[in-house]
Design a protein around this motif. Structure first.
Motif, PDB file in Angstrom:
ATOM      1  N   LEU A 374       0.803  -1.221   0.000  1.00  0.00           N
ATOM      2  CA  LEU A 374       0.000   0.000   0.000  1.00  0.00           C
ATOM      3  C   LEU A 374       0.837   1.273   0.000  1.00  0.00           C
ATOM      4  O   LEU A 374       0.363   2.327  -0.403  1.00  0.00           O
ATOM      5  N   ARG A 375       2.097   1.203   0.467  1.00  0.00           N
ATOM      6  CA  ARG A 375       2.883   2.429   0.595  1.00  0.00           C
ATOM      7  C   ARG A 375       3.215   2.994  -0.791  1.00  0.00           C
ATOM      8  O   ARG A 375       3.395   2.252  -1.760  1.00  0.00           O
ATOM      9  N   GLU A 376       3.276   4.275  -0.863  1.00  0.00           N
ATOM     10  CA  GLU A 376       3.592   4.966  -2.104  1.00  0.00           C
ATOM     11  C   GLU A 376       4.643   6.041  -1.835  1.00  0.00           C
ATOM     12  O   GLU A 376       4.789   6.518  -0.706  1.00  0.00           O
ATOM     13  N   VAL A 377       5.383   6.378  -2.889  1.00  0.00           N
ATOM     14  CA  VAL A 377       6.362   7.452  -2.789  1.00  0.00           C
ATOM     15  C   VAL A 377       6.003   8.515  -3.815  1.00  0.00           C
ATOM     16  O   VAL A 377       5.308   8.246  -4.807  1.00  0.00           O
ATOM     17  N   LYS A 378       6.457   9.707  -3.549  1.00  0.00           N
ATOM     18  CA  LYS A 378       6.182  10.806  -4.464  1.00  0.00           C
ATOM     19  C   LYS A 378       7.191  10.783  -5.605  1.00  0.00           C
ATOM     20  O   LYS A 378       8.392  10.776  -5.390  1.00  0.00           O
ATOM     21  N   MET A 379       6.672  10.752  -6.794  1.00  0.00           N
ATOM     22  CA  MET A 379       7.505  10.657  -7.998  1.00  0.00           C
ATOM     23  C   MET A 379       8.284  11.959  -8.202  1.00  0.00           C
ATOM     24  O   MET A 379       7.726  13.053  -8.201  1.00  0.00           O
ATOM     25  N   ALA A 380       9.603  11.819  -8.346  1.00  0.00           N
ATOM     26  CA  ALA A 380      10.441  12.997  -8.584  1.00  0.00           C
ATOM     27  C   ALA A 380      10.265  13.495 -10.017  1.00  0.00           C
ATOM     28  O   ALA A 380       9.943  12.733 -10.931  1.00  0.00           O
ATOM     29  N   ASN A 381      10.485  14.780 -10.210  1.00  0.00           N
ATOM     30  CA  ASN A 381      10.451  15.368 -11.551  1.00  0.00           C
ATOM     31  C   ASN A 381      11.822  15.190 -12.185  1.00  0.00           C
ATOM     32  O   ASN A 381      12.795  15.818 -11.784  1.00  0.00           O
ATOM     33  N   VAL A 382      11.923  14.297 -13.153  1.00  0.00           N
ATOM     34  CA  VAL A 382      13.216  13.969 -13.766  1.00  0.00           C
ATOM     35  C   VAL A 382      13.311  14.494 -15.188  1.00  0.00           C
ATOM     36  O   VAL A 382      14.240  14.130 -15.919  1.00  0.00           O
ATOM     37  N   ALA A 383      12.381  15.349 -15.596  1.00  0.00           N
ATOM     38  CA  ALA A 383      12.430  15.901 -16.955  1.00  0.00           C
ATOM     39  C   ALA A 383      13.708  16.706 -17.151  1.00  0.00           C
ATOM     40  O   ALA A 383      14.176  17.399 -16.251  1.00  0.00           O
ATOM     41  N   ASN A 384      14.311  16.540 -18.333  1.00  0.00           N
ATOM     42  CA  ASN A 384      15.526  17.236 -18.769  1.00  0.00           C
ATOM     43  C   ASN A 384      16.789  16.708 -18.108  1.00  0.00           C
ATOM     44  O   ASN A 384      17.888  17.197 -18.415  1.00  0.00           O
ATOM     45  N   LEU A 385      16.685  15.708 -17.223  1.00  0.00           N
ATOM     46  CA  LEU A 385      17.883  15.071 -16.667  1.00  0.00           C
ATOM     47  C   LEU A 385      18.370  14.000 -17.643  1.00  0.00           C
ATOM     48  O   LEU A 385      17.619  13.478 -18.462  1.00  0.00           O
ATOM     49  N   THR A 386      19.669  13.644 -17.554  1.00  0.00           N
ATOM     50  CA  THR A 386      20.149  12.515 -18.340  1.00  0.00           C
ATOM     51  C   THR A 386      19.491  11.253 -17.825  1.00  0.00           C
ATOM     52  O   THR A 386      19.071  11.174 -16.665  1.00  0.00           O
ATOM     53  N   VAL A 387      19.402  10.255 -18.674  1.00  0.00           N
ATOM     54  CA  VAL A 387      18.731   9.021 -18.273  1.00  0.00           C
ATOM     55  C   VAL A 387      19.474   8.365 -17.111  1.00  0.00           C
ATOM     56  O   VAL A 387      18.852   7.768 -16.218  1.00  0.00           O
ATOM     57  N   THR A 388      20.807   8.492 -17.068  1.00  0.00           N
ATOM     58  CA  THR A 388      21.578   7.923 -15.954  1.00  0.00           C
ATOM     59  C   THR A 388      21.248   8.626 -14.654  1.00  0.00           C
ATOM     60  O   THR A 388      20.988   7.988 -13.620  1.00  0.00           O
ATOM     61  N   THR A 389      21.264   9.963 -14.682  1.00  0.00           N
ATOM     62  CA  THR A 389      20.967  10.724 -13.466  1.00  0.00           C
ATOM     63  C   THR A 389      19.533  10.475 -13.005  1.00  0.00           C
ATOM     64  O   THR A 389      19.272  10.315 -11.806  1.00  0.00           O
ATOM     65  N   ALA A 390      18.597  10.448 -13.950  1.00  0.00           N
ATOM     66  CA  ALA A 390      17.198  10.205 -13.592  1.00  0.00           C
ATOM     67  C   ALA A 390      17.030   8.830 -12.957  1.00  0.00           C
ATOM     68  O   ALA A 390      16.322   8.674 -11.955  1.00  0.00           O
ATOM     69  N   SER A 391      17.691   7.805 -13.515  1.00  0.00           N
ATOM     70  CA  SER A 391      17.585   6.457 -12.965  1.00  0.00           C
ATOM     71  C   SER A 391      18.148   6.405 -11.560  1.00  0.00           C
ATOM     72  O   SER A 391      17.559   5.789 -10.660  1.00  0.00           O
ATOM     73  N   GLN A 392      19.306   7.055 -11.352  1.00  0.00           N
ATOM     74  CA  GLN A 392      19.904   7.061 -10.022  1.00  0.00           C
ATOM     75  C   GLN A 392      18.987   7.754  -9.018  1.00  0.00           C
ATOM     76  O   GLN A 392      18.820   7.280  -7.883  1.00  0.00           O
ATOM     77  N   ARG A 393      18.389   8.858  -9.413  1.00  0.00           N
ATOM     78  CA  ARG A 393      17.513   9.586  -8.486  1.00  0.00           C
ATOM     79  C   ARG A 393      16.282   8.758  -8.127  1.00  0.00           C
ATOM     80  O   ARG A 393      15.899   8.683  -6.959  1.00  0.00           O
ATOM     81  N   LEU A 394      15.667   8.102  -9.099  1.00  0.00           N
ATOM     82  CA  LEU A 394      14.474   7.311  -8.825  1.00  0.00           C
ATOM     83  C   LEU A 394      14.796   6.082  -7.985  1.00  0.00           C
ATOM     84  O   LEU A 394      14.044   5.722  -7.075  1.00  0.00           O
ATOM     85  N   ARG A 395      15.928   5.444  -8.283  1.00  0.00           N
ATOM     86  CA  ARG A 395      16.312   4.282  -7.471  1.00  0.00           C
ATOM     87  C   ARG A 395      16.634   4.697  -6.042  1.00  0.00           C
ATOM     88  O   ARG A 395      16.405   3.946  -5.096  1.00  0.00           O
ATOM     89  N   GLY A 396      17.174   5.908  -5.907  1.00  0.00           N
ATOM     90  CA  GLY A 396      17.438   6.406  -4.562  1.00  0.00           C
ATOM     91  C   GLY A 396      16.161   6.627  -3.775  1.00  0.00           C
ATOM     92  O   GLY A 396      16.177   6.612  -2.536  1.00  0.00           O
ATOM     93  N   GLU A 397      15.048   6.823  -4.459  1.00  0.00           N
ATOM     94  CA  GLU A 397      13.757   6.999  -3.795  1.00  0.00           C
ATOM     95  C   GLU A 397      13.010   5.682  -3.624  1.00  0.00           C
ATOM     96  O   GLU A 397      11.873   5.665  -3.158  1.00  0.00           O
ATOM     97  N   GLY A 398      13.648   4.567  -4.030  1.00  0.00           N
ATOM     98  CA  GLY A 398      13.042   3.263  -3.837  1.00  0.00           C
ATOM     99  C   GLY A 398      12.326   2.709  -5.045  1.00  0.00           C
ATOM    100  O   GLY A 398      11.759   1.620  -4.981  1.00  0.00           O
TER     101      GLY A 398
END
Length: 637
Positions: A374-398
């Protein structure tokens, strides 16, 4: 004295300086190297270099000497480990943290270069952090004074760590201050983007890849990334100096708003951190197990090791468990232990725990599973980031389930995220799949045909569509000047910003002007027209050129002119005949004025008896003569 780490030449121990009451690090030369003059010299150079370099971002060396033939260095102890250790523990850096590391390290290098010292082995393992999180450059074992011309090494091997070497070091050339700048650029590139910009199956293949492949900026328009790419120029003369990097990155640091600290301060970090070693094969060694430095296994191994230490520590510090054990130990055999506050006869039915415990465990597991679902996390805004940076940020949020779909975009650079599904700010379950729409750059654009069109119009239209236009001009006897003769590519889709080449007509080639002087006007007109020239005609009397023939032309014969140029001609009207006016009976002055006004010249004026009245003229009045002829006069009183 506790062992803390080791390298290719030395072993580092944590020790206590009992005279000053401070924790220090003691570096001993590896056994078997104490008789090697090369390593002894490096050991001595490290101590002497560090003694001359007093900078807040350079690790201090307090003392050096030899104990029973074993050389040692006494250095300050930096409890927060190295940047490489942080990578192995799964840490990732934000841009603000990278800026802080870059500014501090560049400051230390500028300071050492200004004092004529090169480091020659800048890498994450040599960037350590004190208990306050401040970065320090360590290991000056490969230091070289700038005044030295060569350094002789056994076997002529390459000095430094291949993964972070500058191109000139890979080629075995003399190191320069720009070599340290290049290595720092690779360290910062890896810290910012998660990997160095080269690939290779072996260390040497990885090192030699930088000799052929230039580094491309993954973030066009980002000044931090732009500065790093400038540091990675293959030509050391085009790289910025360490002092220039320091000024640039200090400016970046000043622009940071409430930057997060580099690393949190860890109490007793030396007790909980496993021994970490960087050997010459660029692999991590942890408690005797060998795993690749950048592999997932290394991170998993460290996570398990840290978890094991934590579980042991918690078990050893559970006072309730110890109290319960003590109570059971002092109870009489066969008699249940009871608290002091419980009165006799009021024993609780402890046997019910056998029935309640499975229910409680099952309920706890059910709650845990339900929470995970049931738990949810707030999706980060990764627009305009490189795909590597965006992936790292999202994985860091679980968020671990990522899918990449590549699309064309006219506005987002290639390799950067256009949008995500769900969008930034939305709530998402960590186990749900998040789709990243990654830009492939601008879609291909159709190049139309501009055959026989004006080049100016074609250029204007293609430039507006994002193409580059490259014209070549050629003469053509059939195609007017400024008109497109050929085009490539044409009538097909090509990559955005492609170059379209044109062949543009300059019109017919220049031609020589024919000689038409003395020819009839009709002949002259034909000759000029056949050569592509235009002409204009003026008429003029001539005593020497027959009527209707060309007296002169405005452009000398043989002169090369562009087709369409104009040549002015003068056509002869033949001799100019006029009638002599009658001036007999006129005063001499009036007669002369009349004759001159009509183009005659005054010939001989005779006045044998004096006087001022014309008595006689020759030629006589009414005779036809050539224009400009002389008229003789006889005057009387």
């Amino acid at each position: 004295m506790a062992r803390r780490g080791s390298g290719g030449a030395g072993i580092v121990y944590r020790a206590l300086d009992d005279r000053l009451g401070r924790t220090v690090a003691i570096k001993l030369l590896q056994r078997g190297l104490t008789d090697d003059p090369i390593f002894l010299r490096r050991f001595r150079d490290e101590a002497q270099a560090a003694a001359q370099l007093n900078h807040p971002n350079i690790m201090k060396v307090f003392d050096w000497g030899s104990d029973e033939g074993e050389p040692y260095l006494v250095m300050e102890y930096l409890s927060n480990g190295s940047l490489r250790e942080r990578y192995a523990q799964g840490a990732s850096l934000s841009t603000a943290q990278v800026v802080q590391i870059g500014a501090a390290t560049a400051s230390a290098l500028a300071y050492s270069h200004n004092r004529n010292f090169l480091h020659r082995d800048i890498k994450p393992a040599n960037l350590l952090f004190d208990d306050g999180g401040r970065v320090r450059i360590a290991d000056f074992g490969l230091v070289r004074a700038l005044s030295e011309t060569t350094v002789t090494e056994t076997g002529g091997g390459i000095l430094g760590t291949p993964r972070y070497m500058a191109p000139e070091q890979v080629e075995g050339k003399r190191s320069v201050p720009g070599s340290d700048v290049y290595s720092l650029g690779l360290v910062l590139y890896e810290a910012l983007f998660g990997a160095i910009p080269f690939q290779g199956d072996t260390q040497l293949a990885l090192a030699f890849a930088r000799l052929r492949d230039p580094v491309v900026n993954p973030r066009p328009g980002d000044p931090v990334a732009q500065s790093i790419v400038a540091m990675l120029d293959r030509d050391p003369d085009r790289r910025p100096s360490a002092a220039e990097v320091e000024r640039t990155w200090n400016a970046f640091a000043r622009d940071l708003t409430n930057p997060e600290p580099l690393f949190p301060v860890h109490a007793n970090a030396q007790e909980t951190t496993p021994e970490m070693v960087m050997d010459d094969s660029l692999q991590w060694l942890a408690d005797g197990a060998t795993v690749a430095a950048d592999s997932t296994e290394a991170t998993d191994y460290l996570a398990k090791t840290s978890l094991g230490h934590t579980m042991t520590a918690l078990g050893a510090q559970d006072p309730e468990r110890n109290d319960r054990t003590s109570a059971l130990e002092v109870a009489e055999p066969g008699v249940p232990a009871v608290p002091d506050s419980e009165e006799v006869g009021s024993r609780r039915p402890w046997w019910l725990l056998f029935f309640l415990l499975p229910i409680l465990v099952a309920a706890a597991l059910g709650i845990a599973v339900l929470y995970q679902h049931l738990r949810e996390v707030k999706m980060a805004n990764v627009a305009n980031l490189t795909v590597t940076t965006a992936s790292q940020r999202l994985r860091g949020e679980g968020i671990t389930h990522l899918s990449v779909q590549r699309r064309y975009s006219a506005n987002v650079p290639p390799g950067h995220v256009i949008a995500s599904n769900p969008q930034g700010g939305a709530s998402v379950h960590p186990y749900n799949t998040v789709v990243l729409y990654v830009s492939k750059g601008h879609a291909p654009v159709f190049v139309a045909s501009f055959q026989s069109a004006q080049f100016s119009a074609a250029k204007r239209q293609l430039t507006a569509q994002g193409f580059q236009v490259d014209p070549t001009y050629e003469y053509s006897p059939d195609v007017p000047a400024g008109v497109v003769i050929g085009e490539s590519p044409v009538n097909q889709k090509v990559a955005y910003h492609s170059v379209v080449k044109f062949i543009v007509s300059k019109g017919p080639a220049p031609r020589p002007v024919p000689n038409v002087i003395g020819a009839s006007l009709s002949t002259a007109e034909t000759d000029l027209t056949n050569q592509g020239f235009t002409y204009s005609v003026q008429k003029q009397y001539s005593n020497s050129v027959a009527n209707g023939d060309v007296i002169s032309q405005s452009v000398n014969a043989g002169t090369v002119l562009a087709v369409g140029s104009d040549v002015a001609l003068v056509e002869s009207l033949g001799p100019h005949y006029v009638q002599v006016p009658n001036v007999v009976g006129d005063a001499l002055s009036a007669a002369e004025s009349t004759l001159q006004s009509q183009g005659f010249t005054i010939g001989t004026v005779s006045a044998p008896f004096g006087g001022a009245i014309v008595q006689y003229q020759s030629p006589a009045a009414g005779q036809t003569v050539l224009y400009g002829a002389s008229v003789n006069l006889l005057v009387i009183p």
